[in-house]
Design a protein around this motif. Sequence first.
Motif, PDB file in Angstrom:
ATOM      1  N   THR A   5       0.844  -1.189   0.000  1.00 23.66           N
ATOM      2  CA  THR A   5       0.000   0.000   0.000  1.00 23.66           C
ATOM      3  C   THR A   5       0.881   1.242   0.000  1.00 23.66           C
ATOM      4  O   THR A   5       2.057   1.190   0.361  1.00 23.66           O
ATOM      5  CB  THR A   5      -0.942   0.029   1.222  1.00 23.66           C
ATOM      6  OG1 THR A   5      -0.150  -0.091   2.417  1.00 23.66           O
ATOM      7  CG2 THR A   5      -1.931  -1.118   1.170  1.00 23.66           C
ATOM      8  N   LYS A   6       0.301   2.351  -0.391  1.00 25.69           N
ATOM      9  CA  LYS A   6       1.030   3.615  -0.437  1.00 25.69           C
ATOM     10  C   LYS A   6       0.066   4.753  -0.157  1.00 25.69           C
ATOM     11  O   LYS A   6      -1.161   4.607  -0.242  1.00 25.69           O
ATOM     12  CB  LYS A   6       1.688   3.805  -1.805  1.00 25.69           C
ATOM     13  CG  LYS A   6       0.707   3.903  -2.972  1.00 25.69           C
ATOM     14  CD  LYS A   6       1.443   4.065  -4.274  1.00 25.69           C
ATOM     15  CE  LYS A   6       0.460   4.162  -5.446  1.00 25.69           C
ATOM     16  NZ  LYS A   6       1.180   4.337  -6.740  1.00 25.69           N
ATOM     17  N   SER A   7       0.663   5.892   0.180  1.00 26.62           N
ATOM     18  CA  SER A   7      -0.111   7.098   0.433  1.00 26.62           C
ATOM     19  C   SER A   7       0.611   8.267  -0.218  1.00 26.62           C
ATOM     20  O   SER A   7       1.591   8.076  -0.949  1.00 26.62           O
ATOM     21  CB  SER A   7      -0.276   7.326   1.931  1.00 26.62           C
ATOM     22  OG  SER A   7       0.966   7.654   2.525  1.00 26.62           O
ATOM     23  N   ASN A  29      -8.260   2.654   6.683  1.00 24.62           N
ATOM     24  CA  ASN A  29      -7.897   2.642   5.267  1.00 24.62           C
ATOM     25  C   ASN A  29      -7.940   3.997   4.578  1.00 24.62           C
ATOM     26  O   ASN A  29      -7.590   4.094   3.398  1.00 24.62           O
ATOM     27  CB  ASN A  29      -8.810   1.679   4.493  1.00 24.62           C
ATOM     28  CG  ASN A  29      -8.559   0.233   4.863  1.00 24.62           C
ATOM     29  OD1 ASN A  29      -7.535  -0.085   5.458  1.00 24.62           O
ATOM     30  ND2 ASN A  29      -9.483  -0.648   4.533  1.00 24.62           N
ATOM     31  N   GLY A  34      -7.040   7.275   2.915  1.00 23.44           N
ATOM     32  CA  GLY A  34      -5.809   7.861   2.400  1.00 23.44           C
ATOM     33  C   GLY A  34      -4.813   6.866   1.839  1.00 23.44           C
ATOM     34  O   GLY A  34      -3.737   7.271   1.371  1.00 23.44           O
ATOM     35  N   TRP A  35      -5.137   5.565   1.863  1.00 26.60           N
ATOM     36  CA  TRP A  35      -4.203   4.545   1.377  1.00 26.60           C
ATOM     37  C   TRP A  35      -4.669   3.992   0.032  1.00 26.60           C
ATOM     38  O   TRP A  35      -5.843   3.702  -0.155  1.00 26.60           O
ATOM     39  CB  TRP A  35      -4.063   3.407   2.383  1.00 26.60           C
ATOM     40  CG  TRP A  35      -3.395   3.847   3.645  1.00 26.60           C
ATOM     41  CD1 TRP A  35      -4.002   4.200   4.816  1.00 26.60           C
ATOM     42  CD2 TRP A  35      -1.997   4.025   3.861  1.00 26.60           C
ATOM     43  NE1 TRP A  35      -3.073   4.578   5.747  1.00 26.60           N
ATOM     44  CE2 TRP A  35      -1.828   4.479   5.190  1.00 26.60           C
ATOM     45  CE3 TRP A  35      -0.871   3.845   3.066  1.00 26.60           C
ATOM     46  CZ2 TRP A  35      -0.588   4.747   5.738  1.00 26.60           C
ATOM     47  CZ3 TRP A  35       0.371   4.115   3.602  1.00 26.60           C
ATOM     48  CH2 TRP A  35       0.503   4.562   4.926  1.00 26.60           C
ATOM     49  N   ARG A  36      -3.704   3.841  -0.902  1.00 24.40           N
ATOM     50  CA  ARG A  36      -3.967   3.267  -2.214  1.00 24.40           C
ATOM     51  C   ARG A  36      -3.103   2.017  -2.387  1.00 24.40           C
ATOM     52  O   ARG A  36      -2.301   1.674  -1.523  1.00 24.40           O
ATOM     53  CB  ARG A  36      -3.659   4.277  -3.321  1.00 24.40           C
ATOM     54  CG  ARG A  36      -4.515   5.533  -3.268  1.00 24.40           C
ATOM     55  CD  ARG A  36      -4.095   6.479  -4.368  1.00 24.40           C
ATOM     56  NE  ARG A  36      -4.169   5.829  -5.673  1.00 24.40           N
ATOM     57  CZ  ARG A  36      -3.540   6.267  -6.770  1.00 24.40           C
ATOM     58  NH1 ARG A  36      -2.772   7.338  -6.692  1.00 24.40           N
ATOM     59  NH2 ARG A  36      -3.660   5.627  -7.913  1.00 24.40           N
TER      60      ARG A  36
END
Length: 867
Positions: free
Chosen positions: A136-138, A320, A322-324
């Motif tokens: 995951t990334k932000s 979850n 803000g996380w992509r």
Amino acid sequence: MFSSLKYRLGALLRRGRMEAELDEELRFHVERATEGHIRSGLPAEEARRRALLDFGLDQVKEECRDARGVRLIEEMAQDFAFGARLLRKNPGFTAAAALSLALGIGGNSAIFAVVDAFLFRASPLANAERLVTIATKSATVSDRAISYPNFVDWKRRNRAFEEMAAYRVTALILTDGAGAERVPAMQVSDGFFELAGMKAALGREFRPEEERPGAPPVAVISNELWQGRYAGDPGILGRTLNLSDAGMTTVIGVAPPGFRIGPRADVYIPLDRTGVFESRASADSLYGMARLKPGVTIGQARAQMDAIAAALAKQYPDANQGWRMNVTPFGRLRDDQTRAALLMVMGAVAFVLLIACVNVSNLLLARTAGRAHEAAIRKSLGATNGRLARQLLTESVLLSGLGGGAGLVIAYWALQGVLWLAGDLSSAPGGEPLGGVRIDLRVFLFTVALTLFAGLASGMTPAFRVSRRSLSARLGQGGAIGAGRREDRRWRDALVTLEMALALALLAGGGVMLRSLHRLMTADLGFDAGRLLTLSVSDATRRGSDESGQRLVEAIETTPGVEAAAGAFPLPFGHGWSGNSFYVEGSQAPQNGRLPEARVRYAGPHYARALGLRIEEGRWFTAAEAGQSAVINERMARAFWAGGSAVGRRFSLGGAKPPWITVVGVAANTRENGIDADLGPEIYMPTLFQYDIVVRTAGSPGAIAGAVRSRIRSLDKAQAVYDVQPMTDRISESLVPERFFGVIVGSLAAVALVMAAVGLYGVIAYSAARRTQEVGIRIALGAAPAGVAALMVKQGMKPVLAGIALGAAGALAATRLLASFLFDVRPNDPPTFAAVCLLLAGVALIACWLPARRATRISAVAALRWE
């Protein structure tokens, strides 16, 4: 008949005796055709040539093409033979030029081997082209672990993957008859081995029922552990191992030799889905991998996973929002900064090759000036400009061939140095460790292509200059006067300017990197790292308690040579990390609903004394204050209690509710989490015992390590003691990436400096030798030798200073690319720029002065007799 005539005509043409041996019949046909072309208005010579072509058009054209091909091959062979003789006659020039190219080619090949392994080489796993890694990334984090509940939802909802699995890298304490040992391990979910394409070399893989919570503990061990610790005993299957976190575990299989997914793992156990993994907000080093369905691209899979992530963010906003999704090809680096650093090093070593090419090009250009009569004679005998240019290109390709051969040897040794310097920096794709990077066929082909490029690039300018000169200009040149022609000098000066500019840009980059590395290594840590020993213990039988652990710490303190000891988690410069949100009593709730976060360190009552940590205000806590008191760092105190003392104030962990924790002391800011880590809020919480221990020694930490280890095992033989090392070594290990890139770029800058100096010296020395007669005339007419030498140095330094000015402007732009790799140093650091400019100018001055001084020491009579 005509086909026979065509064949004979072609054979005669091929032998170059067309007309002399034509028989009467053939002459008759050719003459009639010639007369026809003359009547049509063609000149006699052209008419005869056209008649020969018309008579046997297809055959003659084919024979002419064959003849041209044969002549081209013969000419190229002559060029190579002549070039080889010239290079043998000038061994000093050949060695210098070939070595210069070898350094550039070898350095590029060695770095390409590393970059290729990290960024371009396909994974050796089955269906590697369809395997992807899932994280995951932000907006601020490029790569973050995943939570198991999210993974379950992704697996159920996605339509892009055939299979998905999760894995977690960890370590376990293995206890058996040989004693206790900490081994690298991996927890894997259902389907992991199938996804990786692994078939057990001995025994079997996990069954689905063995991977469910509550199933009997089982393990698959690596082939290396089986061969090393158990000597390849076939009876390993069914043996019970005592593994921390898993208990008594039965071995059911042995992995095949060389099997590896990412970091090394000697033990594989089913993923423990209880405890921390039950939380959707938890991401405890868990990563996912998947296999794409046929026809599905990574972009399509990423878009679908982003849509699922957005739906989960609405359903579970606290965990979850803000996380992509970060879906990348399996085995490729997820760390953007490491990828950028590798490409940066590749760019730096490419600069070295460019400097080598410019260097050799300038040397070849200087030699062509001295070969003006040779070129004039060849031209007068019928050689074309293209043939002369091809001869020089052939010589440069021969030089680069020698450099490429030597470059492969240099690449091998340079790669060993790179791997030694990198240590355990990371691992390459497909589970191959960095130490597995090697010179293979891909690197060899890259070297061949680079060699050809270097040869053409080095010879292009001299070949262009030769082809542009007229015959009258060549014949009108005298040896010494011709060597000093203004146009040739301008070309050489231009190449010197370019070489100096490239060298300065690389020197500036290496300078700021080394200055940054020095700042890292001499940074104030906020505590005394000297005479500090760190170690970890683990009770494999889980009999340990806070009280027994505290007794263990107290026993360590009684060891001769030990001044203080304390448990702590995480250890300074360790691999663990602990953090939590907090709420300051009486403060307003944040508008976005997000509480501030701080790093949390659990420490024993003697931690400040053992670490050498300064207490700026208040005191350190006692063992009896666990859960009630805390010590914070100065950054947190200034940020949340700037109007007064933080001692006596209260806060809570996790939210605006009790239990309240009272601040009893303020400690100095430390860099325990890494020298270049952000100095954010930090909280020290009291604990009786942690399995990580810091020990303050009276003498050398290494000298007391054995006594501490023996003291621990005398209390409990079941204790496994591992990671015993001085704090200075731990700090040094944390700087491996910075030291790796800094030393490599700095070394390349040093090589560039030496190559630029040697190249400049060679050009000035050759030009000075060609100007011996001019020097003799000047001295004979009354000029002082020192004045003549000063004139030559002045002429040599003009392009150098122009290159420094040009290189400084380019370096200002280039070093901005290094901003993210620097610590406490600006990319355009004035002291560094001034130092490298002065260094390059000083080295260039010496390189110009030495040949000028030698040229003016010859007597005027000898100089006037020189030819």
